[in-house]
Motif scaffolding. Structure first.
Motif, PDB file in Angstrom:
ATOM      1  N   THR A   1       0.808  -1.224   0.000  1.00 17.49           N
ATOM      2  CA  THR A   1       0.000   0.000   0.000  1.00 17.49           C
ATOM      3  C   THR A   1       0.844   1.279   0.000  1.00 17.49           C
ATOM      4  O   THR A   1       0.319   2.359  -0.298  1.00 17.49           O
ATOM      5  N   THR A   2       2.143   1.158   0.313  1.00 15.54           N
ATOM      6  CA  THR A   2       2.993   2.356   0.394  1.00 15.54           C
ATOM      7  C   THR A   2       4.093   2.383  -0.657  1.00 15.54           C
ATOM      8  O   THR A   2       4.932   3.293  -0.638  1.00 15.54           O
ATOM      9  N   HIS A   3       4.116   1.432  -1.588  1.00 15.44           N
ATOM     10  CA  HIS A   3       5.258   1.307  -2.497  1.00 15.44           C
ATOM     11  C   HIS A   3       5.481   2.535  -3.360  1.00 15.44           C
ATOM     12  O   HIS A   3       6.615   2.829  -3.773  1.00 15.44           O
ATOM     13  N   GLU A   4       4.428   3.313  -3.643  1.00 17.30           N
ATOM     14  CA  GLU A   4       4.585   4.493  -4.486  1.00 17.30           C
ATOM     15  C   GLU A   4       5.284   5.638  -3.758  1.00 17.30           C
ATOM     16  O   GLU A   4       5.651   6.638  -4.389  1.00 17.30           O
ATOM     17  N   ASN A   5       5.493   5.511  -2.460  1.00 12.79           N
ATOM     18  CA  ASN A   5       6.206   6.543  -1.713  1.00 12.79           C
ATOM     19  C   ASN A   5       7.712   6.480  -1.930  1.00 12.79           C
ATOM     20  O   ASN A   5       8.440   7.410  -1.547  1.00 12.79           O
ATOM     21  N   TYR A   6       8.189   5.377  -2.519  1.00  7.30           N
ATOM     22  CA  TYR A   6       9.618   5.117  -2.650  1.00  7.30           C
ATOM     23  C   TYR A   6       9.996   4.984  -4.120  1.00  7.30           C
ATOM     24  O   TYR A   6       9.171   4.606  -4.954  1.00  7.30           O
ATOM     25  N   ASN A   7      11.257   5.242  -4.414  1.00  9.09           N
ATOM     26  CA  ASN A   7      11.781   4.827  -5.707  1.00  9.09           C
ATOM     27  C   ASN A   7      11.871   3.304  -5.727  1.00  9.09           C
ATOM     28  O   ASN A   7      11.827   2.644  -4.682  1.00  9.09           O
ATOM     29  N   GLY A   8      12.024   2.748  -6.929  1.00 12.69           N
ATOM     30  CA  GLY A   8      11.905   1.307  -7.090  1.00 12.69           C
ATOM     31  C   GLY A   8      12.887   0.498  -6.254  1.00 12.69           C
ATOM     32  O   GLY A   8      14.053   0.862  -6.119  1.00 12.69           O
ATOM     33  N   TYR A   9      12.412  -0.623  -5.714  1.00  6.50           N
ATOM     34  CA  TYR A   9      13.266  -1.446  -4.865  1.00  6.50           C
ATOM     35  C   TYR A   9      12.795  -2.899  -4.846  1.00  6.50           C
ATOM     36  O   TYR A   9      11.642  -3.221  -5.158  1.00  6.50           O
ATOM     37  N   ASN A  10      13.718  -3.768  -4.464  1.00 11.71           N
ATOM     38  CA  ASN A  10      13.424  -5.132  -4.034  1.00 11.71           C
ATOM     39  C   ASN A  10      13.752  -5.227  -2.553  1.00 11.71           C
ATOM     40  O   ASN A  10      14.790  -4.713  -2.112  1.00 11.71           O
ATOM     41  N   LEU A  11      12.896  -5.877  -1.790  1.00 16.77           N
ATOM     42  CA  LEU A  11      13.166  -6.077  -0.366  1.00 16.77           C
ATOM     43  C   LEU A  11      13.096  -7.566  -0.047  1.00 16.77           C
ATOM     44  O   LEU A  11      12.057  -8.206  -0.211  1.00 16.77           O
ATOM     45  N   LEU A  12      14.235  -8.098   0.390  1.00 21.99           N
ATOM     46  CA  LEU A  12      14.284  -9.444   0.952  1.00 21.99           C
ATOM     47  C   LEU A  12      13.946  -9.323   2.428  1.00 21.99           C
ATOM     48  O   LEU A  12      14.575  -8.542   3.144  1.00 21.99           O
ATOM     49  N   PHE A  13      12.977 -10.108   2.900  1.00 24.18           N
ATOM     50  CA  PHE A  13      12.649 -10.038   4.323  1.00 24.18           C
ATOM     51  C   PHE A  13      12.023 -11.353   4.782  1.00 24.18           C
ATOM     52  O   PHE A  13      11.524 -12.148   3.983  1.00 24.18           O
ATOM     53  N   GLY A  14      12.084 -11.575   6.084  1.00 22.60           N
ATOM     54  CA  GLY A  14      11.523 -12.777   6.687  1.00 22.60           C
ATOM     55  C   GLY A  14      12.416 -13.275   7.799  1.00 22.60           C
ATOM     56  O   GLY A  14      13.348 -12.581   8.232  1.00 22.60           O
ATOM     57  N   ASN A  15      12.143 -14.482   8.265  1.00 26.20           N
ATOM     58  CA  ASN A  15      13.014 -15.077   9.270  1.00 26.20           C
ATOM     59  C   ASN A  15      13.886 -16.137   8.609  1.00 26.20           C
ATOM     60  O   ASN A  15      13.747 -16.410   7.416  1.00 26.20           O
ATOM     61  N   ILE A  16      14.780 -16.739   9.384  1.00 25.18           N
ATOM     62  CA  ILE A  16      15.776 -17.627   8.789  1.00 25.18           C
ATOM     63  C   ILE A  16      15.170 -18.835   8.095  1.00 25.18           C
ATOM     64  O   ILE A  16      15.804 -19.436   7.239  1.00 25.18           O
ATOM     65  N   GLY A  17      13.928 -19.167   8.412  1.00 22.28           N
ATOM     66  CA  GLY A  17      13.308 -20.319   7.777  1.00 22.28           C
ATOM     67  C   GLY A  17      12.250 -19.981   6.752  1.00 22.28           C
ATOM     68  O   GLY A  17      11.677 -20.884   6.123  1.00 22.28           O
ATOM     69  N   SER A  18      11.982 -18.692   6.548  1.00 16.04           N
ATOM     70  CA  SER A  18      10.897 -18.309   5.640  1.00 16.04           C
ATOM     71  C   SER A  18      11.155 -16.905   5.104  1.00 16.04           C
ATOM     72  O   SER A  18      10.745 -15.911   5.706  1.00 16.04           O
TER      73      SER A  18
ATOM     74  N   ASN B   1       8.918  -6.977  -4.773  1.00 13.48           N
ATOM     75  CA  ASN B   1       9.338  -6.097  -5.858  1.00 13.48           C
ATOM     76  C   ASN B   1       8.334  -4.962  -5.955  1.00 13.48           C
ATOM     77  O   ASN B   1       7.152  -5.183  -6.227  1.00 13.48           O
ATOM     78  N   SER B   2       8.804  -3.720  -5.728  1.00  9.00           N
ATOM     79  CA  SER B   2       7.867  -2.596  -5.659  1.00  9.00           C
ATOM     80  C   SER B   2       7.315  -2.199  -7.019  1.00  9.00           C
ATOM     81  O   SER B   2       6.198  -1.682  -7.108  1.00  9.00           O
ATOM     82  N   PHE B   3       8.076  -2.406  -8.096  1.00  6.02           N
ATOM     83  CA  PHE B   3       7.555  -2.078  -9.421  1.00  6.02           C
ATOM     84  C   PHE B   3       6.428  -3.023  -9.825  1.00  6.02           C
ATOM     85  O   PHE B   3       5.424  -2.605 -10.392  1.00  6.02           O
ATOM     86  N   GLU B   4       6.615  -4.302  -9.524  1.00  3.89           N
ATOM     87  CA  GLU B   4       5.585  -5.282  -9.859  1.00  3.89           C
ATOM     88  C   GLU B   4       4.503  -5.352  -8.785  1.00  3.89           C
ATOM     89  O   GLU B   4       3.419  -5.894  -9.025  1.00  3.89           O
ATOM     90  N   ASN B   5       4.819  -4.839  -7.594  1.00  4.89           N
ATOM     91  CA  ASN B   5       3.939  -4.908  -6.427  1.00  4.89           C
ATOM     92  C   ASN B   5       3.554  -6.352  -6.118  1.00  4.89           C
ATOM     93  O   ASN B   5       2.397  -6.662  -5.834  1.00  4.89           O
ATOM     94  N   THR B   6       4.565  -7.224  -6.192  1.00 10.74           N
ATOM     95  CA  THR B   6       4.347  -8.649  -5.952  1.00 10.74           C
ATOM     96  C   THR B   6       5.458  -9.183  -5.044  1.00 10.74           C
ATOM     97  O   THR B   6       6.528  -8.589  -4.923  1.00 10.74           O
TER      98      THR B   6
END
Length: 255
Positions: free
Chosen positions: A105-122, A127-132
């Motif tokens: 819901t906030t991806h348009e506030n930023y320039n394009g990015y990929n964010l890797l996130f989660g815990n060590i098992g998941s 991808n903010s451009f694809e919003n997926t």
């Protein structure tokens, strides 16, 4: 802009391996990785301009790392700093599904990015451009300045090298992973991606390790997590000539 290579359940001892380079303008002030004052369970470097970070982990095993999406002409000077996305994930304890919904819901506030996130098992990549988002199941992944596993020569080379290392049945020496990250071989002109930057910059940016006077690989980081949740983090920092100028190593057990 950064580049990440990630192996999930590919090595007999280390179910999670991340090898990453941070590429940035050399003049941008940076603090090397450390446990943050006042938030001592967070291990990450810090951008001293905007206050965020590009990669980090906390002692509960939450991980986040950022790569910019290369999109000349679409960058906005008034965009919110993308480094806060990594910091927010590590500081807060918001469930991943809620955090992903917030990203969407906030991806348009930023320039394009990929964010890797989660815990060590998941882990997942947003991808903010694809919003997926894409969950990282067993395998070897490469993430740079387009989509996950984009067929760029440097991503293909790094993924292959990491997969080869993971097939070793014994101890994985992280020096091999630093060798992967120090690969400064540029792609041939006919293999270069066409991302809208001038051809001389496409050449400079086409290697895993980038060297130039104004912009290049500032640091390399290895993160190893074994089956007993023992974590090894080693970071090496470099100057404009790719000379080693700093080194930090941390070992701890994830709760």
């Amino acid at each position: 802009m950064c580049i990440l290579f990630i192996a999930v359940n590919q090595h007999p001892k280390y179910p999670l391996i991340i090898a990453a380079n941070r590429d940035e303008f050399h003049k941008r002030p940076t603090q090397a990785s450390h446990f943050w004052q006042g938030q001592s369970d967070i291990l990450a470097g810090k951008d001293l301009v905007a206050g965020g970070t590009w990669m980090g982990i906390n002692k509960k095993g939450r991980i986040a790392a950022l790569t910019n999406i290369r999109a000349p002409g679409k960058e906005r000077e008034n965009a919110v700093s993308r480094g806060e996305l990594v910091a927010n994930y590590l500081v807060n304890h918001q469930p991943d599904d809620e955090y992903l919904a917030n990203l969407q819901t906030t991806h348009e506030n930023y320039n394009g990015y990929n964010l890797l996130f989660g815990n060590i098992g998941s882990l997942q990549v947003y991808n903010s451009f694809e919003n997926t988002s894409y969950g990282l199941n067993n395998g070897v992944y490469g993430l740079s300045n387009a989509s996950l596993n984009s067929p760029w020569p440097k991503l293909d080379a790094g993924r292959k090298a990491l997969a080869d290392y993971c097939r070793q049945s014994g101890e994985l020496h992280y020096e091999h992973l630093f060798e992967l990250l120090m690969n400064d071989v540029a792609a041939s002109d006919d293999e270069l991606p066409k991302t809208g930057v001038p051809i001389d910059w496409e050449r400079k940016l086409s290697s895993i390790f980038i060297t130039s006077e104004e912009y290049g690989t500032r640091s390399s980081t290895i993160l190893l997590v074994d089956k007993n949740h023992n974590c090894l983090w080693e970071e090496r920092s470099f100057d404009t000539n790719a000379k080693l100028i700093g080194q930090q190593e941390f070992k701890f057990v994830i709760n």
